[in-house]
Design a protein around this motif. Structure first.
Motif, PDB file in Angstrom:
ATOM      1  N   PHE A  10       0.814  -1.213   0.000  1.00 54.65           N
ATOM      2  CA  PHE A  10       0.000   0.000   0.000  1.00 54.65           C
ATOM      3  C   PHE A  10       0.849   1.264   0.000  1.00 54.65           C
ATOM      4  CE2 PHE A  10      -2.171  -3.227   2.711  1.00 54.65           C
ATOM      5  CZ  PHE A  10      -3.011  -3.706   1.712  1.00 54.65           C
ATOM      6  N   ASP A  11       1.195   1.731  -1.188  1.00 53.09           N
ATOM      7  CA  ASP A  11       1.937   2.980  -1.326  1.00 53.09           C
ATOM      8  C   ASP A  11       0.925   4.050  -1.730  1.00 53.09           C
ATOM      9  OD1 ASP A  11       3.586   5.105  -1.841  1.00 53.09           O
ATOM     10  OD2 ASP A  11       4.648   4.152  -3.503  1.00 53.09           O
ATOM     11  N   ILE A  12       0.635   4.943  -0.816  1.00 51.75           N
ATOM     12  CA  ILE A  12      -0.371   5.972  -1.100  1.00 51.75           C
ATOM     13  C   ILE A  12       0.267   7.353  -1.268  1.00 51.75           C
ATOM     14  CG2 ILE A  12      -2.281   4.717  -0.024  1.00 51.75           C
ATOM     15  CD1 ILE A  12      -1.888   6.591   2.427  1.00 51.75           C
ATOM     16  N   ALA A  13       1.551   7.362  -1.587  1.00 55.92           N
ATOM     17  CA  ALA A  13       2.273   8.629  -1.740  1.00 55.92           C
ATOM     18  C   ALA A  13       1.583   9.556  -2.740  1.00 55.92           C
ATOM     19  CB  ALA A  13       3.718   8.373  -2.150  1.00 55.92           C
ATOM     20  N   GLY A  14       1.095   9.035  -3.847  1.00 55.73           N
ATOM     21  CA  GLY A  14       0.457   9.864  -4.858  1.00 55.73           C
ATOM     22  C   GLY A  14      -1.055   9.889  -4.792  1.00 55.73           C
ATOM     23  N   VAL A  15      -1.621   9.246  -3.786  1.00 47.72           N
ATOM     24  CA  VAL A  15      -3.074   9.168  -3.667  1.00 47.72           C
ATOM     25  C   VAL A  15      -3.602  10.427  -2.989  1.00 47.72           C
ATOM     26  CG1 VAL A  15      -4.980   7.868  -2.632  1.00 47.72           C
ATOM     27  CG2 VAL A  15      -3.013   6.649  -3.586  1.00 47.72           C
ATOM     28  N   THR A  16      -4.588  11.066  -3.614  1.00 53.10           N
ATOM     29  CA  THR A  16      -5.153  12.286  -3.035  1.00 53.10           C
ATOM     30  C   THR A  16      -6.453  12.040  -2.273  1.00 53.10           C
ATOM     31  OG1 THR A  16      -6.267  12.802  -5.112  1.00 53.10           O
ATOM     32  CG2 THR A  16      -4.078  13.771  -4.758  1.00 53.10           C
ATOM     33  N   SER A  17      -7.102  10.900  -2.562  1.00 57.58           N
ATOM     34  CA  SER A  17      -8.290  10.537  -1.799  1.00 57.58           C
ATOM     35  C   SER A  17      -8.424   9.018  -1.806  1.00 57.58           C
ATOM     36  CB  SER A  17      -9.548  11.185  -2.369  1.00 57.58           C
ATOM     37  OG  SER A  17      -9.832  10.672  -3.647  1.00 57.58           O
ATOM     38  N   LEU A  18      -8.968   8.503  -0.730  1.00 61.08           N
ATOM     39  CA  LEU A  18      -9.174   7.060  -0.593  1.00 61.08           C
ATOM     40  C   LEU A  18     -10.619   6.715  -0.961  1.00 61.08           C
ATOM     41  CD1 LEU A  18      -7.275   6.484   2.769  1.00 61.08           C
ATOM     42  CD2 LEU A  18      -6.567   5.727   0.489  1.00 61.08           C
ATOM     43  N   PRO A  19     -10.853   5.472  -1.387  1.00 62.73           N
ATOM     44  CA  PRO A  19     -12.224   5.052  -1.699  1.00 62.73           C
ATOM     45  C   PRO A  19     -13.142   5.208  -0.486  1.00 62.73           C
ATOM     46  CG  PRO A  19     -10.640   3.419  -2.462  1.00 62.73           C
ATOM     47  CD  PRO A  19      -9.883   4.401  -1.627  1.00 62.73           C
ATOM     48  N   LYS A  20     -14.394   5.543  -0.749  1.00 65.00           N
ATOM     49  CA  LYS A  20     -15.367   5.707   0.332  1.00 65.00           C
ATOM     50  C   LYS A  20     -15.771   4.351   0.878  1.00 65.00           C
ATOM     51  CE  LYS A  20     -18.750   8.627  -0.492  1.00 65.00           C
ATOM     52  NZ  LYS A  20     -19.769   9.478  -1.142  1.00 65.00           N
ATOM     53  N   VAL A  21     -15.591   4.179   2.196  1.00 60.39           N
ATOM     54  CA  VAL A  21     -15.966   2.946   2.891  1.00 60.39           C
ATOM     55  C   VAL A  21     -16.710   3.347   4.161  1.00 60.39           C
ATOM     56  CG1 VAL A  21     -15.121   0.889   4.093  1.00 60.39           C
ATOM     57  CG2 VAL A  21     -14.015   1.626   1.961  1.00 60.39           C
ATOM     58  N   GLY A  22     -17.905   2.829   4.350  1.00 54.44           N
ATOM     59  CA  GLY A  22     -18.706   3.140   5.529  1.00 54.44           C
ATOM     60  C   GLY A  22     -18.798   1.956   6.474  1.00 54.44           C
ATOM     61  N   ILE A  23     -19.253   2.232   7.690  1.00 50.92           N
ATOM     62  CA  ILE A  23     -19.451   1.186   8.697  1.00 50.92           C
ATOM     63  C   ILE A  23     -20.934   1.157   9.065  1.00 50.92           C
ATOM     64  CG2 ILE A  23     -18.890   0.359  11.016  1.00 50.92           C
ATOM     65  CD1 ILE A  23     -16.221   1.860  10.804  1.00 50.92           C
ATOM     66  N   GLY A  42     -22.794   5.734  -3.559  1.00 58.47           N
ATOM     67  CA  GLY A  42     -21.606   5.392  -4.330  1.00 58.47           C
ATOM     68  C   GLY A  42     -20.403   4.914  -3.540  1.00 58.47           C
ATOM     69  N   TYR A  43     -20.629   4.441  -2.318  1.00 55.75           N
ATOM     70  CA  TYR A  43     -19.514   3.907  -1.530  1.00 55.75           C
ATOM     71  C   TYR A  43     -18.961   2.664  -2.225  1.00 55.75           C
ATOM     72  CZ  TYR A  43     -20.166   6.924   2.533  1.00 55.75           C
ATOM     73  OH  TYR A  43     -20.217   8.008   3.378  1.00 55.75           O
ATOM     74  N   LYS A  44     -17.645   2.492  -2.153  1.00 57.70           N
ATOM     75  CA  LYS A  44     -16.985   1.336  -2.771  1.00 57.70           C
ATOM     76  C   LYS A  44     -16.954   0.134  -1.838  1.00 57.70           C
ATOM     77  CE  LYS A  44     -16.149   3.605  -6.467  1.00 57.70           C
ATOM     78  NZ  LYS A  44     -17.162   3.504  -7.491  1.00 57.70           N
ATOM     79  N   GLY A  45     -17.069   0.392  -0.526  1.00 52.09           N
ATOM     80  CA  GLY A  45     -17.011  -0.689   0.441  1.00 52.09           C
ATOM     81  C   GLY A  45     -17.842  -0.391   1.666  1.00 52.09           C
ATOM     82  N   ILE A  46     -18.245  -1.472   2.340  1.00 52.42           N
ATOM     83  CA  ILE A  46     -19.007  -1.363   3.584  1.00 52.42           C
ATOM     84  C   ILE A  46     -18.442  -2.368   4.568  1.00 52.42           C
ATOM     85  CG2 ILE A  46     -21.260  -1.623   4.712  1.00 52.42           C
ATOM     86  CD1 ILE A  46     -22.547  -1.039   1.942  1.00 52.42           C
ATOM     87  N   ILE A  47     -18.196  -1.909   5.778  1.00 53.11           N
ATOM     88  CA  ILE A  47     -17.821  -2.775   6.886  1.00 53.11           C
ATOM     89  C   ILE A  47     -19.076  -3.022   7.700  1.00 53.11           C
ATOM     90  CG2 ILE A  47     -16.378  -3.062   8.935  1.00 53.11           C
ATOM     91  CD1 ILE A  47     -14.794  -2.768   6.259  1.00 53.11           C
ATOM     92  N   ILE A  48     -19.402  -4.287   7.908  1.00 58.65           N
ATOM     93  CA  ILE A  48     -20.525  -4.632   8.772  1.00 58.65           C
ATOM     94  C   ILE A  48     -19.951  -4.842  10.167  1.00 58.65           C
ATOM     95  CG2 ILE A  48     -22.387  -6.259   9.262  1.00 58.65           C
ATOM     96  CD1 ILE A  48     -22.722  -4.618   6.623  1.00 58.65           C
ATOM     97  N   ALA A  49     -20.334  -3.990  11.103  1.00 57.88           N
ATOM     98  CA  ALA A  49     -19.920  -4.140  12.504  1.00 57.88           C
ATOM     99  C   ALA A  49     -20.966  -5.025  13.164  1.00 57.88           C
ATOM    100  CB  ALA A  49     -19.816  -2.780  13.182  1.00 57.88           C
TER     101      ALA A  49
END
Length: 133
Positions: A10-23, A42-49
């Protein structure tokens, strides 16, 4: 011991925003409105708590299945004090299409999924991240 820091892809040196992930938190009689809204927004991921072993009710199950059909990555985690979330136990992750967080709490699982989604959306590869990092 999990790999960390320079031992990760995970090299995020050039990343300006991360994918939207909700809980989305599971509790007695929980309504899946959070899951449905994450998908709609439009979230890319969901964490089920979830509760013990990352479990959830039928309403969550149906909403999760719909989210996955629409290309959203869903990870089962647990908000109880301790314990792992295991594959293929009370939830058939392979059939449903979910990923398990292993021993990561929902907040840590969210961060790992955001980082993972910068590399791939492949379910098997993402699952391997949760067992490695």
């Amino acid at each position: 011991m999990r790999k960390a820091n320079k031992e990760t892809p995970f090299d995020i040196a050039g990343v300006t925003s991360l994918p939207k992930v909700g809980i989305a938190y599971m509790y007695a009689d929980a309504d899946p409105v959070a899951i449905n809204n994450f998908v709609k927004d439009g979230y890319k991921g969901i964490i089920i708590a979830g509760v013990g072993n990352g479990n959830f009710n039928k309403a969550f199950y149906d909403a999760i299945a719909e989210a996955i059909k629409k290309g959203v990555v869903v990870v089962r985690s647990s908000h109880v004090g301790s314990g792992r979330v295991t594959q293929y136990d009370e939830v058939d992750d392979k059939t449903l299409g979910t990923i398990v967080s292993d021993d990561l709490n929902p907040q840590k699982a969210r961060i790992l999924l955001m980082l993972g989604l910068t590399q791939t959306s492949n379910r098997d590869m993402l699952q391997s991240y949760f067992f490695t990092y």
